[in-house]
Design an enzyme around this catalytic site. Structure first.
Site, PDB file in Angstrom:
ATOM      1  N   SER A 170       0.669  -1.251  -0.120  1.00 28.78           N
ATOM      2  CA  SER A 170       0.000   0.081   0.133  1.00 28.78           C
ATOM      3  C   SER A 170       1.056   1.224  -0.097  1.00 28.78           C
ATOM      4  O   SER A 170       1.964   1.249  -0.619  1.00 28.78           O
ATOM      5  CB  SER A 170      -1.036   0.103   1.110  1.00 28.78           C
ATOM      6  OG  SER A 170      -1.961   0.877   1.318  1.00 28.78           O
ATOM      7  N   TYR A 201      -3.379   6.763  -8.551  1.00 26.74           N
ATOM      8  CA  TYR A 201      -2.196   5.930  -7.971  1.00 26.74           C
ATOM      9  C   TYR A 201      -2.845   5.485  -6.585  1.00 26.74           C
ATOM     10  O   TYR A 201      -2.684   4.339  -6.310  1.00 26.74           O
ATOM     11  CB  TYR A 201      -1.021   6.656  -8.260  1.00 26.74           C
ATOM     12  CG  TYR A 201      -0.079   5.744  -7.480  1.00 26.74           C
ATOM     13  CD1 TYR A 201       0.578   4.410  -7.883  1.00 26.74           C
ATOM     14  CD2 TYR A 201       0.367   6.162  -6.160  1.00 26.74           C
ATOM     15  CE1 TYR A 201       1.397   3.672  -7.035  1.00 26.74           C
ATOM     16  CE2 TYR A 201       1.606   5.461  -5.236  1.00 26.74           C
ATOM     17  CZ  TYR A 201       1.946   4.255  -6.011  1.00 26.74           C
ATOM     18  OH  TYR A 201       2.833   3.415  -5.083  1.00 26.74           O
ATOM     19  N   LYS A 205      -3.613   2.069  -4.152  1.00 24.72           N
ATOM     20  CA  LYS A 205      -3.000   1.410  -3.021  1.00 24.72           C
ATOM     21  C   LYS A 205      -3.945   1.352  -1.817  1.00 24.72           C
ATOM     22  O   LYS A 205      -3.885   0.103  -0.945  1.00 24.72           O
ATOM     23  CB  LYS A 205      -1.953   2.539  -2.525  1.00 24.72           C
ATOM     24  CG  LYS A 205      -0.735   2.877  -3.753  1.00 24.72           C
ATOM     25  CD  LYS A 205       0.103   1.631  -3.546  1.00 24.72           C
ATOM     26  CE  LYS A 205      -0.039   0.646  -4.604  1.00 24.72           C
ATOM     27  NZ  LYS A 205       1.165  -0.463  -4.494  1.00 24.72           N
TER      28      LYS A 205
END
Length: 325
Positions: A170, A201, A205
């Protein structure tokens, strides 16, 4: 903004000298040809594990394996280093990669989903039309994980308690995410493709945190621990699509990749990680960390007062990858 102690964390407390002999244990580290994955693979091999360097490029993998074997810390290692061809952006190819591993090994103790892509050119897609970040960072690992799940279960049945672990990468999920933590397209039910590149992005995560949490709930009873990790601020190839000035600043301020490996390996090996911590979020450089309240709400189903976001994302991943598992 992320808590200051994640920007400037205390010194790592679970490092090379704390990791036991890993003879007989088998690990896969995706994206291990450079950066954090390379460092994690190096440490695992130095402790006599059999380590599969899972990556797209045979040439890069060959160079990485040679470099690891030639490093002074790995002198005398009784482990093994093997290349496993894996392209997480191509769902159609992943089953063959998993099958190759299953033909070569009868156990899997540690699976580190380290590989990822960050802020590629706007509009980048996988060959099946998924957003490249969501496809590479979430759908690919989900597919690979699903195909290896029977072996993880088999290994957990006879391995030492709490030793079979899956690590999902993550990030600083307090920063750069949409207000709700994760956005679904109201028309398709798929994860929304966000206009802000960092938000897009970071959504992938958060997706990895969702997958770690859901896997812990679904398969913890089989003896498998599943954790998500913020590896920390480091200068790696992940930022290769960023502006030059960003890279220059990172080179001065950020830590080297080995520190990120300490975060990963705390999740993968620390005795502090037990069944009671299954689904936990690990922060730099190897500590249990808090999950922001708005994201934590998504980890609980609506029947328990949550938003059910993690369940919804898992179901979407299952649907999108069904034909390739």
């Amino acid at each position: 903004m992320p808590p200051i102690n994640q920007f400037f964390p205390p010194c790592p407390t679970f490092v090379e000298q704390h990791i036991p002999d890993l003879t007989g244990r088998v690990a896969i580290v995706t994206g291990a040809t450079s950066g954090v994955g390379f460092e994690a693979a190096t440490i695992l091999y130095s402790k006599n594990a059999t380590v599969y360097v899972a990556a797209r490029s045979p040439d890069k993998a060959s160079k990485a394996i040679a470099t690891i074997k030639d490093s002074p810390e790995c002198a005398g290692s009784r482990g093994a280093l093997e290349f496993l061809s894996l392209d997480l952006s191509d769902l159609r190819s992943i089953k063959a990669s998993a099958s190759e591993f299953l033909q070569r090994q009868d156990r899997l103790d540690i699976l580190i989903h380290n590989a990822g892509v960050m802020r590629p050119p706007a509009g980048s897609k996988t060959n099946l039309g998924h957003d490249l970040e969501m496809g590479t960072n979430c759908l690919g690992p989900f597919t690979f994980n699903s195909l290896l799940l029977p072996l993880l279960r088999h290994t957990a049945a006879s391995a030492p308690k709490d030793s079979v672990r899956v690590v999902w990468l993550s990030s600083f999920i307090e920063y750069g995410v949409v207000r709700e933590g994760f956005a679904f397209d109201e028309h398709t039910g798929a994860p929304a493709i966000l206009k802000a590149s960092m938000e897009n992005y970071m959504q992938s995560k958060v997706g990895n945190l969702f997958l770690a949490s859901e896997m812990a709930k679904r398969f913890g009873g089989d003896g498998i621990l599943s954790l998500s990790v913020n590896p920390g601020l480091m200068k790696t190839e992940l930022q290769r699509h960023g502006p030059a000035i960003q890279g220059a600043i990172m080179g001065v301020v950020f830590k080297p990749p080995r520190y990120g490996a300490y975060s990963e390996l705390f999740a993968a090996l620390s005795p502090e990680v037990t069944a009671s911590k299954n689904g936990a979020f690990i922060i730099p450089w190897g500590r249990f960390g808090p999950i922001p309240a708005h994201i934590k709400m998504a980890l609980s189903p609506m029947s328990d007062g949550g938003t059910g976001g993690a369940e919804k994302f898992w179901a979407w991943c299952e649907k999108e990858t069904a034909a390739y598992r």
